[in-house]
Design an enzyme around this catalytic site. Structure first.
Site, PDB file in Angstrom:
ATOM      1  N   HIS A   6     -26.630   5.424 -32.192  1.00 38.75           N
ATOM      2  CA  HIS A   6     -26.802   6.836 -32.551  1.00 38.75           C
ATOM      3  C   HIS A   6     -26.231   7.799 -31.519  1.00 38.75           C
ATOM      4  CE1 HIS A   6     -29.522   6.441 -36.105  1.00 38.75           C
ATOM      5  NE2 HIS A   6     -29.685   5.241 -35.584  1.00 38.75           N
ATOM      6  N   ASP A  47     -23.075  14.717 -27.258  1.00 34.33           N
ATOM      7  CA  ASP A  47     -24.056  14.352 -28.282  1.00 34.33           C
ATOM      8  C   ASP A  47     -23.421  13.368 -29.257  1.00 34.33           C
ATOM      9  OD1 ASP A  47     -26.522  14.506 -29.618  1.00 34.33           O
ATOM     10  OD2 ASP A  47     -26.557  16.700 -29.512  1.00 34.33           O
TER      11      ASP A  47
HETATM   12  P1  ADQ Z   1     -31.465  13.497 -31.122  1.00 35.14           P
HETATM   13  O1  ADQ Z   1     -30.957  13.446 -29.710  1.00 35.14           O
HETATM   14  O2  ADQ Z   1     -32.922  13.536 -31.267  1.00 35.14           O
HETATM   15  O3  ADQ Z   1     -30.857  12.320 -31.996  1.00 35.14           O
HETATM   16  P2  ADQ Z   1     -30.384  15.525 -33.097  1.00 35.14           P
HETATM   17  O4  ADQ Z   1     -29.323  14.859 -33.853  1.00 35.14           O
HETATM   18  O5  ADQ Z   1     -30.077  16.948 -32.770  1.00 35.14           O
HETATM   19  O6  ADQ Z   1     -30.761  14.845 -31.721  1.00 35.14           O
HETATM   20  O7  ADQ Z   1     -31.714  15.486 -33.944  1.00 35.14           O
HETATM   21  C1  ADQ Z   1     -32.842  16.198 -33.530  1.00 35.14           C
HETATM   22  C2  ADQ Z   1     -33.795  16.351 -34.699  1.00 35.14           C
HETATM   23  O8  ADQ Z   1     -35.037  16.823 -34.202  1.00 35.14           O
HETATM   24  C3  ADQ Z   1     -33.297  17.345 -35.737  1.00 35.14           C
HETATM   25  O9  ADQ Z   1     -33.540  16.831 -37.014  1.00 35.14           O
HETATM   26  C4  ADQ Z   1     -34.142  18.588 -35.455  1.00 35.14           C
HETATM   27  O10 ADQ Z   1     -34.434  19.335 -36.598  1.00 35.14           O
HETATM   28  C5  ADQ Z   1     -35.413  17.979 -34.917  1.00 35.14           C
HETATM   29  N1  ADQ Z   1     -36.095  18.926 -34.027  1.00 35.14           N
HETATM   30  C6  ADQ Z   1     -35.634  19.401 -32.865  1.00 35.14           C
HETATM   31  N2  ADQ Z   1     -36.516  20.294 -32.354  1.00 35.14           N
HETATM   32  C7  ADQ Z   1     -37.541  20.390 -33.234  1.00 35.14           C
HETATM   33  C8  ADQ Z   1     -38.762  21.141 -33.279  1.00 35.14           C
HETATM   34  N3  ADQ Z   1     -39.116  21.997 -32.331  1.00 35.14           N
HETATM   35  N4  ADQ Z   1     -39.563  20.965 -34.329  1.00 35.14           N
HETATM   36  C9  ADQ Z   1     -39.220  20.098 -35.307  1.00 35.14           C
HETATM   37  N5  ADQ Z   1     -38.092  19.362 -35.324  1.00 35.14           N
HETATM   38  C10 ADQ Z   1     -37.266  19.503 -34.303  1.00 35.14           C
HETATM   39  C11 ADQ Z   1     -29.988  11.203 -31.737  1.00 35.14           C
HETATM   40  C12 ADQ Z   1     -28.628  11.511 -31.123  1.00 35.14           C
HETATM   41  C13 ADQ Z   1     -27.900  12.518 -31.990  1.00 35.14           C
HETATM   42  C14 ADQ Z   1     -27.786  12.002 -33.427  1.00 35.14           C
HETATM   43  C15 ADQ Z   1     -29.148  11.546 -33.950  1.00 35.14           C
HETATM   44  C16 ADQ Z   1     -29.040  10.850 -35.307  1.00 35.14           C
HETATM   45  O11 ADQ Z   1     -28.793  11.998 -29.796  1.00 35.14           O
HETATM   46  O12 ADQ Z   1     -26.605  12.781 -31.461  1.00 35.14           O
HETATM   47  O13 ADQ Z   1     -27.310  13.040 -34.251  1.00 35.14           O
HETATM   48  O14 ADQ Z   1     -29.743  10.634 -33.048  1.00 35.14           O
HETATM   49  O15 ADQ Z   1     -28.177   9.767 -35.268  1.00 35.14           O
END
Ligand code: ADQ
Length: 518
Positions: A152, A361
């Protein structure tokens, strides 16, 4: 055929789960329900318990970790060595030999437990960097099933990864997989380079040969449930969810710039706050007219680098607010809470600018959620880091270098001043990309490659459900169709669309709340 999913964290669904579950967890659970299957991993708890829970045709098999395992496998090697190095942060990489031994130990223990649960026709899908050596451990126990891995987060080049002690040994274990999925083409190239340079593998196109094994490497950019998110955003505005109502009251007519991230140094939160401060310094006429809402719930607080980041973001926001704020206007609000999907979708819709500026990311789902949540008739503008995997597909965002504070500051200004016609044009193209490469597309494409069964024909998996649509969105759909967009569920058209999305861009690219597989 039965599907076996393995991930670091497993959340057993309960009756409250629907409100907080993110797209990925739901997509994997749907795949499991379709085939019948098993989801195996860490319970998230420290203890000695191991249990199985049946929900319909899915078995959830979870095991606790001991405190020593949590320290070495999870906090140590996974989050203080692999996470930083995979995000190109050599300076933050803390290697301890004992952590690595703990990491291998947990993977061995998982393999022992899992091997006893596997049936001959199971297809096994393993997720993320905590579990890289799991397939090799399963093979050692005689498991011959097809095994796939999806990574991921980014995969750095061999000269960066090579600095991690034992990296060649670790990378070599990847040869035990039949299919390795990465987020972007750059990650695939880096991975193949690593196998060749560090392990002496032989490359044949997208296949890599190491010893007797042959592994297929491919990019599968992950998506979100666009339709669900769009509906949530529209509903949150109609129902005026409480935090949104309060935001509306406190902001009045002021514009809103939004950032949403786990509090993690890879997300560039401190640099983003500085860039917003720079924007206000360079454009004093904007003071009082716009605020930044940064939602950043803490994660991995037991890791010192994360505690330090927490302190630094408070400090920078405090300094800028003191320097630039007025008695009736706070430039930056940092909120450290996790919100429901509905509230989050509503915040995105209210914001004129989505500021997604990670230093690195894998993909970044927030960029896609922000676009999905926009009002097609009056959409906001996405400012996106070139180092997010999403930038490879989302070239119609304002693409920035997050290391360049002035460039990000100017992009904020450009976004706030952008005429409606251009906002709509960019939004329609971005929406088209995320809609045609949504989470369902990602899951189908991966499983098709892993099983060798063309799921798009409907032979194994029935066509996806399409949600009820509301009036406001038919405009977007019509716009998409006019541009040759895919009909949902038509994988052939979607494949063409993602190829186009990749070309459009000028640049390549836990235990968390809504991505609970980690
Ligand atoms: P993450 O590093 O966790 O995932 P991301 O892809 O941005 O990063 O996903 C974060 C998720 O958490 C989003 O769905 C967002 O809505 C949710 N989120 C963030 N803050 C929140 C809050 N305050 N309340 C509720 N929800 C919140 C890892 C990798 C990424 C990759 C994903 C999926 O680091 O690059 O996109 O896996 O493969």
């Amino acid at each position: 055929m039965r599907l076996v999913v393995v991930s670091n964290r497993v959340t057993i669904p309960d009756r409250y789960e629907k409100a907080t579950a993110g797209g990925l967890a739901v997509a994997l659970r749907e795949a499991l329900e379709k085939y019948g299957g098993l989801w195996f991993g860490w319970s998230g708890a420290v203890g000695e318990d191991t249990r199985q829970v049946q929900r319909g045709n899915v078995t959830y098999a979870v095991t606790d970790l001991t405190e020593a395992e949590r320290q070495s496998y999870y906090l140590g090697f996974s989050n203080r060595a692999l996470w930083p190095i995979m995000h190109y942060r050599l300076g933050l990489t803390e290697f301890q030999r004992s952590d690595y031994m703990g990491y291998l130990g947990v993977n061995r223990r998982f393999a022992r437990a899992l091997a006893g649960l596997i049936q001959p026709d199971d297809v096994i899908w393993i997720h993320d960097y905590h579990l890289i050596p799991l397939a090799a451990e399963l093979r050692r126990r005689g498991v011959t099933n097809r095994i796939g891995y999806f990574h991921h987060i980014p995969w750095p080049s061999a000269d960066v990864l090579g600095a991690l002690p034992f990296s060649a040994t670790l990378v070599r274990t990847l040869a035990a997989y039949d299919l390795i999925g990465m987020q972007t083409e750059l990650d695939v190239r880096n991975l193949i380079g690593g196998l060749v340079d560090l392990c002496g593998a032989r490359q044949e196109g997208r296949r890599v040969r190491l010893g007797a094994r042959e592994t297929l490497m491919q990019a599968f950019p992950i998506g979100i449930d666009v339709e669900a998110f769009r509906r949530l955003a529209a509903a949150s505005v109609r129902r005026a969810v409480t935090p949104l109502r309060a935001t509306r009251e406190s902001l009045g007519e002021r514009k809103l710039v939004i950032g949403v991230d786990r509090l993690d140094y890879s997300k560039g939160i401190v640099q983003r706050l500085e860039a917003f401060g720079q924007f206000l310094l360079s454009h004093p006429e904007q003071r009082g007219n716009v605020s930044l809402l940064q939602i950043a719930p803490p994660s991995r607080s037991d890791v010192p680098e994360y505690a330090e980041l927490d302190r630094m973001s408070d400090e920078v926001a405090g300094r800028l607010n003191a320097q630039l704020g007025e008695f009736d206007w706070t430039p930056i609000r940092v909120v450290k809470k996790a919100y429901s999907r509905t509230a989050l979708a509503g915040f995105y819709r209210r914001a004129q600018v989505g500021l997604v500026t990670p230093m690195r990311d894998g993909m970044n789902l927030v960029a896609k959620e922000y676009v999905a949540a926009q009002d097609p008739a009056d959409p906001g503008v996405l400012v996106l880091s070139r180092f997010a995997g999403a930038a490879q597909q989302m070239g119609e965002a304002l693409i920035v270098n997050p290391y360049d504070t002035h460039e990000v500051a100017e992009a904020i200004r450009t976004a706030l001043a952008m005429p409606k016609s251009e906002r709509i044009r960019r939004f329609e193209q971005l929406y088209h990309v995320i809609e045609t490469t949504d989470i369902d597309w990602w899951r189908r494409r991966y499983l098709e490659a892993l099983t060798g069964v063309p799921l798009s024909t409907g032979a194994v998996e029935p066509p996806r459900k399409t949600g009820t649509r509301t009036k406001g969105d038919s405009a977007t759909r019509r716009a998409s169709r006019a541009k040759g967009a895919a009909v949902p569920g038509r994988t052939d058209t979607k494949s063409r669309a993602v190829a186009a999305g990749h070309k459009a861009s000028p640049h390549p690219g836990d235990a968390g709340h809504s991505t609970p597989v980690r």
